[in-house]
Design an enzyme around this catalytic site. Structure first.
Site, mmCIF file in Angstrom:
data_model
loop_
_atom_site.group_PDB
_atom_site.id
_atom_site.type_symbol
_atom_site.label_atom_id
_atom_site.label_comp_id
_atom_site.label_asym_id
_atom_site.label_seq_id
_atom_site.Cartn_x
_atom_site.Cartn_y
_atom_site.Cartn_z
ATOM 1 N N HIS A 194 0.733 -1.153 0.157
ATOM 2 C CA HIS A 194 -0.069 0.116 0.014
ATOM 3 C C HIS A 194 0.939 1.302 -0.042
ATOM 4 O O HIS A 194 0.428 2.246 -0.679
ATOM 5 C CB HIS A 194 -1.037 -0.207 1.218
ATOM 6 C CG HIS A 194 -1.720 -1.086 1.439
ATOM 7 N ND1 HIS A 194 -1.799 -2.049 2.421
ATOM 8 C CD2 HIS A 194 -2.844 -1.571 0.634
ATOM 9 C CE1 HIS A 194 -2.548 -3.101 2.175
ATOM 10 N NE2 HIS A 194 -3.466 -2.406 1.033
ATOM 11 N N ASP A 202 -3.314 -7.224 -7.784
ATOM 12 C CA ASP A 202 -4.736 -7.659 -8.046
ATOM 13 C C ASP A 202 -5.011 -7.220 -9.412
ATOM 14 O O ASP A 202 -5.613 -6.275 -9.801
ATOM 15 C CB ASP A 202 -5.646 -6.883 -7.164
ATOM 16 C CG ASP A 202 -5.380 -7.161 -5.796
ATOM 17 O OD1 ASP A 202 -5.909 -8.094 -5.130
ATOM 18 O OD2 ASP A 202 -4.618 -6.332 -4.992
ATOM 19 N N SER A 243 0.177 -9.024 1.345
ATOM 20 C CA SER A 243 -1.049 -9.054 1.333
ATOM 21 C C SER A 243 -1.617 -8.914 2.682
ATOM 22 O O SER A 243 -0.940 -9.267 3.677
ATOM 23 C CB SER A 243 -1.743 -10.208 0.826
ATOM 24 O OG SER A 243 -3.014 -10.367 1.134
HETATM 25 P P1 AMP Z 1 -6.234 -4.097 -0.478
HETATM 26 O O1 AMP Z 1 -6.359 -3.241 0.906
HETATM 27 O O2 AMP Z 1 -5.778 -5.320 -0.373
HETATM 28 O O3 AMP Z 1 -7.744 -3.987 -1.073
HETATM 29 O O4 AMP Z 1 -5.326 -3.307 -1.496
HETATM 30 C C1 AMP Z 1 -5.577 -2.028 -1.744
HETATM 31 C C2 AMP Z 1 -4.578 -1.415 -2.797
HETATM 32 O O5 AMP Z 1 -3.060 -2.095 -2.533
HETATM 33 C C3 AMP Z 1 -5.151 -2.459 -4.308
HETATM 34 O O6 AMP Z 1 -4.938 -1.378 -5.329
HETATM 35 C C4 AMP Z 1 -4.086 -3.652 -4.394
HETATM 36 O O7 AMP Z 1 -3.950 -3.763 -5.577
HETATM 37 C C5 AMP Z 1 -2.859 -2.839 -3.712
HETATM 38 N N1 AMP Z 1 -1.807 -3.701 -3.172
HETATM 39 C C6 AMP Z 1 -2.193 -4.822 -2.277
HETATM 40 N N2 AMP Z 1 -0.985 -5.548 -2.038
HETATM 41 C C7 AMP Z 1 -0.166 -5.080 -2.940
HETATM 42 C C8 AMP Z 1 1.349 -5.354 -3.050
HETATM 43 N N3 AMP Z 1 1.649 -6.468 -2.605
HETATM 44 N N4 AMP Z 1 1.879 -4.616 -3.885
HETATM 45 C C9 AMP Z 1 1.304 -3.670 -4.403
HETATM 46 N N5 AMP Z 1 0.326 -3.336 -4.510
HETATM 47 C C10 AMP Z 1 -0.663 -3.867 -3.536
#
Ligand code: AMP
Length: 287
Positions: A33, A146, A181
């Protein structure tokens, strides 16, 4: 850093930032993030982060209730990351009584995650469109982690003429390759130890692609074989698809998207690599 919980507060604060990058998240933040936050700040001058565990993108048997949450920690993390504003609405602020509209994006939302998680992308598209309308960012930042979500959001943004530029940033990984993640927090130590097999399998397929393999089924087979060697990892799907249409390929031309979903115990993880012409993934600075 302003912490805003209502749509009215966001509207009142918006005028302070001519250029504004938005990073939509579900919280329990990590370096992945933060990479989006840093890029948004550098490119837009100001960055807003939304933290909202969106109920409509979870299926009835998914992990909505137990999804990890730690708002105080997230706020400290974002403050240190130079974030200008955080939007942490309640579910009823986003979905007041009588709420009835859903955005269905069509073919790119159907395979892969869309097939395994019916309704997921309608939930994602609807909340992201609302966040765009509420925050009115000049750009919005999403992670390649994602991959299908990025394709769905791009499609929606183009189709609905939303005045936001979509930026996709590389996947941030642990030193052993596991994609960062929030759901990694579910993994018990023994499960965490096997989890890097997902990226190893995808990386093996990428190596074979770079060595000249163009048969998509052969590349899928490599991924399945590498994972099968590690007990306790159940494959949900393995895909080698066109990165734009997400249609499964027979033969990979110049580019492809190798992606997978797998369960380790009760935890469902996804990962992907681009085949051909792609920016490399980045490793987290802190791990
Ligand atoms: P989330 O909180 O999991 O819904 O993710 C929020 C944003 O962060 C989304 O655009 C995800 O694709 C991005 N994101 C999550 N994990 C990663 C990662 N390991 N590397 C880059 N972006 C990420």
């Amino acid at each position: 850093m302003r912490v805003l919980t209502t749509i009215d507060e966001v509207r009142a604060a918006r005028g302070a930032f001519p250029g504004l990058g938005l990073v939509p998240t579900m919280g329990f933040l990590h370096e992945g993030h933060l990479s989006l936050v840093s890029r948004a700040k550098a490119e837009c001058g100001a960055v807003a982060v939304s933290i909202f565990v969106n109920p409509t993108q979870f299926g009835p048997n998914e992990d909505l209730a137990r999804y990890p949450r730690d708002l105080p920690r997230d706020l400290a993390f974002l403050q240190a990351g130079g974030v200008d504003a955080v939007f942490t609405p309640s579910p009823s602020e986003i979905y007041p009584a009588g709420f009835a509209t859903r955005i269905e994006v069509g073919a790119v939302a159907e395979p892969l995650e869309g097939a395994s998680r019916p309704g997921h992308f309608a939930g994602v598209a609807t909340v992201v469109a609302k966040l765009f309308n509420i925050v009115q960012p000049t750009r919005a930042y999403f992670g390649q982690k994602d991959a299908q979500q990025c394709v769905v959001i791009r499609r929606m943004t183009r189709d609905l003429d939303l005045p936001v530029e979509i930026v996709v940033a590389p996947t941030v990984r642990e030193a052993d390759g596991l994609a960062l993640s929030s759901r990694n927090a579910y993994l018990e130590p023994a499960q965490r130890a096997v989890a890097p097999v997902l990226f190893r399998a995808l990386s093996d397929a990428r190596l074979r692609f770079e060595a000249g393999e163009r048969n998509a089924e052969a590349l899928r087979a490599i991924i399945r074989e590498v994972i099968a060697r590690e007990p306790g990892v159940d494959i949900d799907y393995v895909s080698v698809a066109d990165p734009e249409t997400l249609r499964e390929l027979d033969s990979v031309g110049t580019v492809g998207l190798a992606s997978l979903a797998a369960r380790i115990g009760k935890t469902r993880l996804i990962d992907n690599v681009l085949l051909g012409g792609a920016a490399p993934d980045v490793r987290a600075a802190t791990t």
